[in-house]
Design a protein around this motif. Structure first.
Motif, PDB file in Angstrom:
ATOM      1  N   PHE A 120      57.533  49.515  48.194  1.00  0.00           N
ATOM      2  CA  PHE A 120      56.407  50.355  48.610  1.00  0.00           C
ATOM      3  C   PHE A 120      55.779  51.041  47.397  1.00  0.00           C
ATOM      4  O   PHE A 120      54.559  51.026  47.218  1.00  0.00           O
ATOM      5  CB  PHE A 120      56.897  51.388  49.631  1.00  0.00           C
ATOM      6  N   LYS A 121      56.632  51.615  46.550  1.00  0.00           N
ATOM      7  CA  LYS A 121      56.125  52.319  45.351  1.00  0.00           C
ATOM      8  C   LYS A 121      55.403  51.350  44.423  1.00  0.00           C
ATOM      9  O   LYS A 121      54.349  51.659  43.867  1.00  0.00           O
ATOM     10  CB  LYS A 121      57.275  52.945  44.563  1.00  0.00           C
ATOM     11  N   MET A 122      55.994  50.170  44.221  1.00  0.00           N
ATOM     12  CA  MET A 122      55.398  49.224  43.273  1.00  0.00           C
ATOM     13  C   MET A 122      54.098  48.637  43.821  1.00  0.00           C
ATOM     14  O   MET A 122      53.146  48.412  43.071  1.00  0.00           O
ATOM     15  CB  MET A 122      56.401  48.108  42.915  1.00  0.00           C
ATOM     16  N   LYS A 123      54.043  48.437  45.126  1.00  0.00           N
ATOM     17  CA  LYS A 123      52.796  47.926  45.713  1.00  0.00           C
ATOM     18  C   LYS A 123      51.673  48.944  45.526  1.00  0.00           C
ATOM     19  O   LYS A 123      50.525  48.585  45.274  1.00  0.00           O
ATOM     20  CB  LYS A 123      52.991  47.639  47.199  1.00  0.00           C
ATOM     21  N   GLU A 124      52.043  50.216  45.670  1.00  0.00           N
ATOM     22  CA  GLU A 124      51.043  51.270  45.476  1.00  0.00           C
ATOM     23  C   GLU A 124      50.555  51.271  44.024  1.00  0.00           C
ATOM     24  O   GLU A 124      49.356  51.408  43.762  1.00  0.00           O
ATOM     25  CB  GLU A 124      51.657  52.621  45.841  1.00  0.00           C
ATOM     26  N   LEU A 125      51.468  51.084  43.095  1.00  0.00           N
ATOM     27  CA  LEU A 125      51.088  51.023  41.680  1.00  0.00           C
ATOM     28  C   LEU A 125      50.118  49.865  41.425  1.00  0.00           C
ATOM     29  O   LEU A 125      49.078  50.027  40.783  1.00  0.00           O
ATOM     30  CB  LEU A 125      52.346  50.832  40.821  1.00  0.00           C
ATOM     31  N   TRP A 126      50.444  48.714  41.983  1.00  0.00           N
ATOM     32  CA  TRP A 126      49.587  47.533  41.777  1.00  0.00           C
ATOM     33  C   TRP A 126      48.246  47.682  42.467  1.00  0.00           C
ATOM     34  O   TRP A 126      47.246  47.119  42.023  1.00  0.00           O
ATOM     35  CB  TRP A 126      50.310  46.258  42.247  1.00  0.00           C
ATOM     36  N   PHE A 127      48.224  48.428  43.563  1.00  0.00           N
ATOM     37  CA  PHE A 127      46.952  48.683  44.248  1.00  0.00           C
ATOM     38  C   PHE A 127      45.943  49.262  43.257  1.00  0.00           C
ATOM     39  O   PHE A 127      44.764  48.930  43.263  1.00  0.00           O
ATOM     40  CB  PHE A 127      47.192  49.654  45.422  1.00  0.00           C
ATOM     41  N   TYR A 128      46.404  50.139  42.383  1.00  0.00           N
ATOM     42  CA  TYR A 128      45.516  50.744  41.379  1.00  0.00           C
ATOM     43  C   TYR A 128      45.391  49.875  40.132  1.00  0.00           C
ATOM     44  O   TYR A 128      44.317  49.709  39.569  1.00  0.00           O
ATOM     45  CB  TYR A 128      46.040  52.123  40.970  1.00  0.00           C
ATOM     46  N   MET A 129      46.520  49.327  39.669  1.00  0.00           N
ATOM     47  CA  MET A 129      46.577  48.715  38.343  1.00  0.00           C
ATOM     48  C   MET A 129      46.164  47.241  38.346  1.00  0.00           C
ATOM     49  O   MET A 129      45.764  46.700  37.314  1.00  0.00           O
ATOM     50  CB  MET A 129      48.023  48.863  37.832  1.00  0.00           C
ATOM     51  N   GLY A 130      46.269  46.602  39.533  1.00  0.00           N
ATOM     52  CA  GLY A 130      46.101  45.149  39.612  1.00  0.00           C
ATOM     53  C   GLY A 130      44.781  44.636  39.085  1.00  0.00           C
ATOM     54  O   GLY A 130      44.729  43.609  38.401  1.00  0.00           O
ATOM     55  N   THR A 131      43.706  45.374  39.367  1.00  0.00           N
ATOM     56  CA  THR A 131      42.371  44.863  39.028  1.00  0.00           C
ATOM     57  C   THR A 131      42.167  44.679  37.520  1.00  0.00           C
ATOM     58  O   THR A 131      41.208  44.039  37.120  1.00  0.00           O
ATOM     59  CB  THR A 131      41.264  45.805  39.533  1.00  0.00           C
ATOM     60  N   LEU A 132      43.029  45.234  36.713  1.00  0.00           N
ATOM     61  CA  LEU A 132      42.879  45.037  35.276  1.00  0.00           C
ATOM     62  C   LEU A 132      43.433  43.691  34.811  1.00  0.00           C
ATOM     63  O   LEU A 132      43.287  43.323  33.652  1.00  0.00           O
ATOM     64  CB  LEU A 132      43.552  46.173  34.492  1.00  0.00           C
ATOM     65  N   PHE A 133      44.074  42.990  35.726  1.00  0.00           N
ATOM     66  CA  PHE A 133      44.636  41.684  35.377  1.00  0.00           C
ATOM     67  C   PHE A 133      43.761  40.570  35.917  1.00  0.00           C
ATOM     68  O   PHE A 133      43.357  40.617  37.090  1.00  0.00           O
ATOM     69  CB  PHE A 133      46.057  41.546  35.945  1.00  0.00           C
ATOM     70  N   THR A 134      43.486  39.590  35.062  1.00  0.00           N
ATOM     71  CA  THR A 134      42.717  38.440  35.558  1.00  0.00           C
ATOM     72  C   THR A 134      43.565  37.725  36.610  1.00  0.00           C
ATOM     73  O   THR A 134      44.797  37.691  36.516  1.00  0.00           O
ATOM     74  CB  THR A 134      42.381  37.456  34.416  1.00  0.00           C
ATOM     75  N   GLY A 135      42.886  37.187  37.613  1.00  0.00           N
ATOM     76  CA  GLY A 135      43.595  36.478  38.680  1.00  0.00           C
ATOM     77  C   GLY A 135      43.998  37.386  39.827  1.00  0.00           C
ATOM     78  O   GLY A 135      44.536  36.923  40.833  1.00  0.00           O
ATOM     79  N   TRP A 136      43.747  38.699  39.683  1.00  0.00           N
ATOM     80  CA  TRP A 136      44.174  39.636  40.706  1.00  0.00           C
ATOM     81  C   TRP A 136      43.503  39.346  42.045  1.00  0.00           C
ATOM     82  O   TRP A 136      44.172  39.116  43.061  1.00  0.00           O
ATOM     83  CB  TRP A 136      43.893  41.076  40.252  1.00  0.00           C
ATOM     84  N   ASP A 137      42.164  39.317  42.028  1.00  0.00           N
ATOM     85  CA  ASP A 137      41.442  39.102  43.283  1.00  0.00           C
ATOM     86  C   ASP A 137      41.583  37.667  43.791  1.00  0.00           C
ATOM     87  O   ASP A 137      41.372  37.402  44.962  1.00  0.00           O
ATOM     88  CB  ASP A 137      39.945  39.431  43.100  1.00  0.00           C
ATOM     89  N   GLU A 138      41.929  36.773  42.901  1.00  0.00           N
ATOM     90  CA  GLU A 138      42.009  35.358  43.285  1.00  0.00           C
ATOM     91  C   GLU A 138      43.349  35.005  43.904  1.00  0.00           C
ATOM     92  O   GLU A 138      43.562  33.848  44.275  1.00  0.00           O
ATOM     93  CB  GLU A 138      41.771  34.449  42.061  1.00  0.00           C
ATOM     94  N   GLY A 139      44.268  35.908  44.018  1.00  0.00           N
ATOM     95  CA  GLY A 139      45.546  35.520  44.630  1.00  0.00           C
ATOM     96  C   GLY A 139      46.688  36.514  44.449  1.00  0.00           C
ATOM     97  O   GLY A 139      47.453  36.770  45.371  1.00  0.00           O
ATOM     98  N   TYR A 140      46.794  37.096  43.251  1.00  0.00           N
ATOM     99  CA  TYR A 140      47.937  37.988  43.010  1.00  0.00           C
ATOM    100  C   TYR A 140      47.958  39.180  43.981  1.00  0.00           C
ATOM    101  O   TYR A 140      49.023  39.597  44.439  1.00  0.00           O
ATOM    102  CB  TYR A 140      47.918  38.519  41.580  1.00  0.00           C
ATOM    103  N   ALA A 141      46.768  39.705  44.261  1.00  0.00           N
ATOM    104  CA  ALA A 141      46.709  40.890  45.127  1.00  0.00           C
ATOM    105  C   ALA A 141      47.394  40.610  46.460  1.00  0.00           C
ATOM    106  O   ALA A 141      48.242  41.395  46.923  1.00  0.00           O
ATOM    107  CB  ALA A 141      45.256  41.302  45.358  1.00  0.00           C
ATOM    108  N   LYS A 142      47.050  39.470  47.036  1.00  0.00           N
ATOM    109  CA  LYS A 142      47.612  39.121  48.340  1.00  0.00           C
ATOM    110  C   LYS A 142      49.114  38.859  48.232  1.00  0.00           C
ATOM    111  O   LYS A 142      49.901  39.287  49.079  1.00  0.00           O
ATOM    112  CB  LYS A 142      46.888  37.874  48.864  1.00  0.00           C
ATOM    113  N   GLN A 143      49.493  38.179  47.156  1.00  0.00           N
ATOM    114  CA  GLN A 143      50.917  37.870  46.979  1.00  0.00           C
ATOM    115  C   GLN A 143      51.755  39.148  46.875  1.00  0.00           C
ATOM    116  O   GLN A 143      52.812  39.248  47.473  1.00  0.00           O
ATOM    117  CB  GLN A 143      51.106  37.026  45.715  1.00  0.00           C
ATOM    118  N   ILE A 144      51.257  40.094  46.110  1.00  0.00           N
ATOM    119  CA  ILE A 144      51.994  41.358  45.963  1.00  0.00           C
ATOM    120  C   ILE A 144      52.040  42.080  47.306  1.00  0.00           C
ATOM    121  O   ILE A 144      53.098  42.559  47.739  1.00  0.00           O
ATOM    122  CB  ILE A 144      51.332  42.280  44.894  1.00  0.00           C
TER     123      ILE A 144
END
Ligand SMILES: Cc1cc2nc3c(=O)[nH]c(=O)nc-3n(C[C@H](O)[C@H](O)[C@H](O)COP(=O)(O)O)c2cc1C
Length: 312
Positions: free
Chosen positions: A262-286
């Motif tokens: 839960f904590k890590m998903k919340e972190l990625w919710f904010y931090m994920g967009t700085l990584f390429t590929g986030w919107d293309e798949g990683y976001a959903k996977q996390i």
């Protein structure tokens, strides 16, 4: 560093400062006392325990509208070695506001004035305030500013939104500016400073304001401090070290997979967009992963294949 309930607790503060630079001050997420003793929860006491905050300039934040409670908790914190406490006049949550606490206290100016008189009389410590600019209308702010002006605040941190706006729309920068013109207090600006560009613009627009408080900007880009000060982004490897430290410390501190996920998903919710590929798949996977082993696999892939960039 802004207080972010559920996020910027001592584990986050320590992990972030270990790898990505120390901020001048860390405000704890609010402590919400109940009952007649200092009565904090185990989690709250843990967050302010001196051994969990070594080497950091930490200011505990208190959420209450009862002066006796504020004084009791502040004295408990003073005994632990804290020199400053912060009053929360910003929390917009329904359950808090309905009890006239947080931003709900702003609708009761007379009671607020009385409360401030009592806590300043009752304590020998620095007291700062973090406030919104009103409940429903920006015209409320002038009277609030007059009240704050009467007390020897350590600093006045202003998040220039109304309670009813929660975190939507743009901050009312013109209302903040009203405080710059009228207030004699040390002011700190807070709200929507996410990019280096936002910080630079703010510094140009309000050159007399020397303090800013960063919340989601640091969550989104943990390297924002370095970016602001040196104009460069930290290496991806450093973000990985920060991530791993956070992950391991959460795992050590909390039982079972779910709370850490839960904590890590919340972190990625904010931090994920700085990584390429986030919107293309990683976001959903996390978002979808339910086991720490799956989580570790995805994270490995993100750090291996994704670029970590921000607008410089
Ligand atoms: C998840 C979350 C938790 C928050 N918890 C607190 C809190 O405990 N105390 C407080 O004063 N503000 C709290 N806030 C407000 C932030 O401190 C800050 O004022 C707000 O996010 C605006 O700043 P930013 O745009 O830099 O994030 C919280 C905000 C969020 C999004």
């Amino acid at each position: 560093m802004a207080p972010l309930e559920g996020i910027t607790g001592y584990i986050y503060r320590n992990a972030h400062s270990a790898y990505l630079g120390k901020l001048d001050k860390y405000f704890t997420p609010f402590l919400s006392p109940h009952g007649e003793k200092e009565n904090l929860t185990h989690r709250e006491r843990n967050d302010v325990a001196p051994e969990h905050n070594m080497g950091l300039n930490v200011v505990p934040q208190i959420l209450t509208n009862k002066s006796s409670q504020f004084i009791r908790v502040a004295k408990y914190l003073q005994d632990l070695g804290y020199k400053e406490v912060n009053l929360n006049l910003g929390c917009p949550s329904g359950t808090v506001v309905s009890k006239n606490k947080g931003s709900g206290f702003l609708a009761k100016p007379e009671e607020l004035q009385q409360f401030l008189t009592e806590i300043f009389d009752g304590l020998d410590m620095r007291i700062s305030i973090k406030t919104r600019i009103g409940m429903t209308d920006t015209s409320e702010f002038a009277e609030l500013l007059d009240i704050f002006e009467q007390f020897p605040l350590e600093e006045l941190i202003i998040h220039p939104r109304l309670r009813q706006e929660f975190y939507t729309g743009n901050p009312h920068r013109e209302v903040f500016h009203e405080a710059v013109v009228r207030s004699t207090k040390k002011l700190c600006y807070n709200g929507d400073l996410f990019l280096k560009e936002h910080l630079d613009t703010f510094a140009k627009e309000e050159p007399s304001v020397e303090q800013v408080m960063l919340g989601r900007g640091v969550l989104r880009n943990p390297g924002l401090l370095q970016l602001a000060q040196e104009g460069t982004m930290p290496d991806k490897a450093l973000i990985k070290e920060f991530h791993d430290r956070l992950y391991n410390d959460y795992r050590d501190a909390m039982p079972g997979d779910k709370p850490t996920l839960f904590k890590m998903k919340e972190l990625w919710f904010y931090m994920g967009t700085l990584f390429t590929g986030w919107d293309e798949g990683y976001a959903k996977q996390i978002r979808k992963c339910n086991r720490l082993s799956d989580y570790e696999q995805i994270v490995k892939q993100i750090f291996r294949d994704g670029e970590y960039t921000d607008k410089i």
